[in-house]
Enzyme design. Structure first.
Site, PDB file in Angstrom:
ATOM      1  N   GLN A 263       3.784   9.770   3.057  1.00 43.72           N
ATOM      2  CA  GLN A 263       2.740   9.008   2.359  1.00 43.72           C
ATOM      3  C   GLN A 263       3.269   8.443   1.054  1.00 43.72           C
ATOM      4  OE1 GLN A 263      -0.424   7.976   2.942  1.00 43.72           O
ATOM      5  NE2 GLN A 263       0.112   8.592   5.023  1.00 43.72           N
TER       6      GLN A 263
ATOM      7  N   HIS B 124       5.137   5.103   0.545  1.00 41.39           N
ATOM      8  CA  HIS B 124       4.443   3.824   0.741  1.00 41.39           C
ATOM      9  C   HIS B 124       4.378   3.016  -0.543  1.00 41.39           C
ATOM     10  CE1 HIS B 124       2.865   3.362   4.764  1.00 41.39           C
ATOM     11  NE2 HIS B 124       2.545   4.642   4.819  1.00 41.39           N
TER      12      HIS B 124
ATOM     13  N   GLU C 151      -8.263   9.675   3.419  1.00 43.28           N
ATOM     14  CA  GLU C 151      -7.972   8.703   4.480  1.00 43.28           C
ATOM     15  C   GLU C 151      -7.373   9.421   5.697  1.00 43.28           C
ATOM     16  OE1 GLU C 151      -4.768   6.121   3.446  1.00 43.28           O
ATOM     17  OE2 GLU C 151      -5.222   4.663   5.034  1.00 43.28           O
ATOM     18  N   HIS C 152      -6.324  10.192   5.451  1.00 42.46           N
ATOM     19  CA  HIS C 152      -5.690  10.990   6.516  1.00 42.46           C
ATOM     20  C   HIS C 152      -5.831  12.463   6.186  1.00 42.46           C
ATOM     21  CE1 HIS C 152      -3.206   7.238   6.167  1.00 42.46           C
ATOM     22  NE2 HIS C 152      -3.426   7.197   7.467  1.00 42.46           N
TER      23      HIS C 152
ATOM     24  N   ASP D 279       0.156   6.483  12.663  1.00 44.84           N
ATOM     25  CA  ASP D 279       0.472   5.201  12.017  1.00 44.84           C
ATOM     26  C   ASP D 279       0.998   4.187  13.023  1.00 44.84           C
ATOM     27  OD1 ASP D 279      -0.187   6.123   9.517  1.00 44.84           O
ATOM     28  OD2 ASP D 279       1.871   6.648   8.963  1.00 44.84           O
TER      29      ASP D 279
ATOM     30  N   HIS E 168     -49.296 -13.475  10.406  1.00 44.49           N
ATOM     31  CA  HIS E 168     -48.678 -12.615  11.429  1.00 44.49           C
ATOM     32  C   HIS E 168     -49.741 -12.136  12.418  1.00 44.49           C
ATOM     33  CE1 HIS E 168     -45.305 -12.682   8.688  1.00 44.49           C
ATOM     34  NE2 HIS E 168     -44.592 -11.842   9.427  1.00 44.49           N
TER      35      HIS E 168
END
Lengths: 421, 421
Positions: free
Chosen positions: A251, A254, A319-320, A353, A412
């Site tokens: 991670q 990145h 996220e993960h 991934d 209506h």
């Protein structure tokens, strides 16, 4: 990397990186300029920021063919297999229309229909990931989107990486344009001479892309605003420190803003992981990026119990999430908020991934509290259907009229009554 | 009301009402103020704009009980039956988790999980609609949301309409707060001493509410930006002019910005509808509003064929579509973009507004191209699950490593390889 004893009061929730008001202002200016000058603005910005002096924005069939030819056939086969896995999992997401029979022939219905056109943003430079192309494009195609467009910034020589083009061709992308940043989002939202207007824009990007997506939201649909990538690893003493460290560094490499968090009940494991991270960092090609990320956003949280650890994960809404514990599957049943869960030591996050078939475009910055990874539904919309027979109308219109009059909507009430002839 | 011969080049798509940059600025100031001063800001704005000098923001159990008691028991029963219908249809939207078995014990999964908390905005004044409460609250409760909060502006005397409170109690809303406008959206997004922070905000509102929702998007999830209500009626010579006119006026009475459009192949019908609208307008309590809407946004489009008429509808992507033609159901199969479809003369649109069970919070301003009415999914999120056994990892990790190295992510490759012990 900090090591903290977690308590219920410990706040580890990440918050959305807003970007400054100045950023937002310049993004608004870019959008206005693209709406006004169209392609001319796109050419200018691409020259200014990407250093590419283009004659045409659209990637040609020859460029596509050359890219596929230029790619190592083994890699091409790997990409094709990954695409097949992604297609298989996303096809399971397709839904049957709902038909709810009522009295007689009356019914309520719910139809799932694809959008006409979608635009996929693919980041440029070192972040021009073929895998992102597959992850964005395949759900759209499975959903039935007819016109699928990619925008991605070119390199200085005006080229798009061969891997990206090859992935686009495998995924069945219809058109690719060499434009990035806020100007690409503006082009997709409003259309230019070259770039078609789309109904939805997805895909990750830098903070200018994120701000631009927020600005055009409403004009088009967008996916959730993507921030720096994150992994949380929930582990007990049964886990392997070197594997945890490797996954955290996967991670961290990145982005200097990437986040890698270990949540564990084992102080011994925590210490081992710290040593392993240092050992592996020294020999990692992206050591500089990964080290910066680990120092700033790496953390180890120690908890008294697995229950506490699960509570910490739910607060973080990562996220993960990797679960490297005894009975990992049972533990996973208590996770309320996570973009994607990876169970057991052989489900290392990079498998998701690239290859497994689940989507890697996932909610960051704790937004897994309320949003989801990219899916087929992101490229469809739902239409409800009401079919009332005369009999069912007869039975119910007085109720409708009463409810309408309660809201002072006499028109209506009259609309349902006037059928009474 | 204009009557136009439609051609393929005729643009009848509506565009999102942006609100001025000045509006956006003041909305940003309100949000910042609420984040800074919390409840104090809410009390101040409620006094300033709603004229209500409140001592407490939260509706008390006594207020709820009194509201239910004060309501006509017949109306209460009508509301309960409407709620049952809405619950039944939305329950069909719930999905089973997906389990995709792979080799051996390996699998991919997809879990549907509710958000923890949701906030529902209910407009005030003449637009304080009990029906909106049911339409917003029931999908959230069916989805499994634990904490469901309503914000709605009070009247000058500090009260909320009994019908709104009764509907909230029928729908099982947990908390109700007397605050409206951009300040209510800010409170739900960031929380104050009284108002809890939520994960998602839904419900219609004026342009300040819409702008505020756009501003907080990312911090929380929001539904699509709602604009003025619209109906499109697709009709041939088999339809009844008085019924079409009544349905158009039912939309027009909502709001001077409301839009009512007839798309027809029959010039004779067009003329009759114009006469009927004038006749019925004269005796409509909300004549002034409805007349303004019809004059500004009412239109009749004449087409050569039903195919052309369907094309016009798909370009418009109306919020509501009534199909009053021969073989209406077959015609409906060609509609690609509409929020809700009402088939046949006994499915007058108000039946869906109040009673049928489909949702009346629907995409406006042609956003049905890419968005959907409110549904159970709006209050859930999806988590993907990857479980790889040693065998499946063994077979595939070299492919993952190759794909990672193609993207220069050596750390990703090493993470999957390090399991090889």
């Amino acid at each position: 990397m900090k090591r903290v004893k977690w308590e219920a009061t410990t706040s580890i929730r990440r918050t959305v990186e807003e970007g400054t008001e100045q950023d937002a202002q310049s993004v608004r200016m870019i959008i206005a300029d693209v709406r006004k000058r169209g392609d001319d603005a796109l050419f200018d910005y691409t020259k200014k920021w990407d250093g590419a002096d283009l004659e045409s924005l659209r990637v040609t069939p020859d460029e596509m063919a050359d890219a596929v030819k230029s790619l190592d056939p083994v890699l091409l086969k790997d990409l094709q297999e990954a695409a097949d896995n992604i297609r298989a999992f996303h096809t399971l997401q397709l839904r049957e229309d709902i038909h709810m029979p009522l009295q007689g022939d009356s019914y309520l219905g719910y139809r799932f229909l694809p959008m006409d056109a979608a635009g996929l943003y693919v980041p440029g430079g070192t972040a021009a990931y073929p895998s992102s192309v597959l992850m964005n494009a395949i759900p759209a195609k499975v959903a039935g989107v007819k016109k699928l467009v990619i925008t991605t910034p070119p390199s200085r020589n005006g080229k798009i990486p061969a891997g990206v083009l090859a992935a686009a061709s495998i995924a069945g992308v219809d058109e690719i344009y060499k434009v990035g940043g806020a100007q690409a989002i503006a082009a997709l939202a409003y259309g230019t001479e070259s770039v078609p207007q789309v109904d939805k824009i997805t895909g990750p990007g830098n903070r200018f892309v994120a701000l631009a997506k927020r600005e055009v939201f409403g004009q088009v649909s967008i996916d959730s605003i993507a921030g720096p990538s994150e992994v949380a690893i929930l582990a007990d003493e049964s886990a392997y420190a070197d594997e945890i460290a490797a996954d955290m560094l996967a991670q961290a490499e990145h982005d200097v803003l990437a986040c890698a968090i270990l949540i564990t009940t084992s102080e011994e494991l925590a210490a081992k992981v710290e040593d392993e991270i240092e050992r592996q960092l020294k020999v990692l090609p992206r050591e500089q990026i990964a080290r910066a990320a680990i120092e700033q956003f790496g953390a180890i949280y120690l908890t008294e119990s697995m229950e506490e650890a699960v509570e910490a994960v739910n607060q973080l809404a990562p996220e993960h999430l990797e679960i490297l514990t005894e009975n990992a599957e049972a533990v996973s049943a208590n996770i309320r908020h996570a973009g994607a869960i990876f169970i057991g030591r052989y489900s290392s996050e990079p498998i998701g991934d690239y290859f497994a078939g689940t989507n890697h475009v996932l909610p960051t910055n704790s937004t897994a509290r309320f949003s989801s990874g990219l899916s087929v539904e992101d490229f469809q919309k739902k239409t409800s259907v009401v079919y009332y027979t005369k009999e069912l109308w007869q039975e119910n219109y007085p109720k409708v009229a009463r409810l309408a009059r309660m809201e002072q909507l006499e028109g209506h009430a009259r609309a349902v009554e006037i059928r009474n002839k």
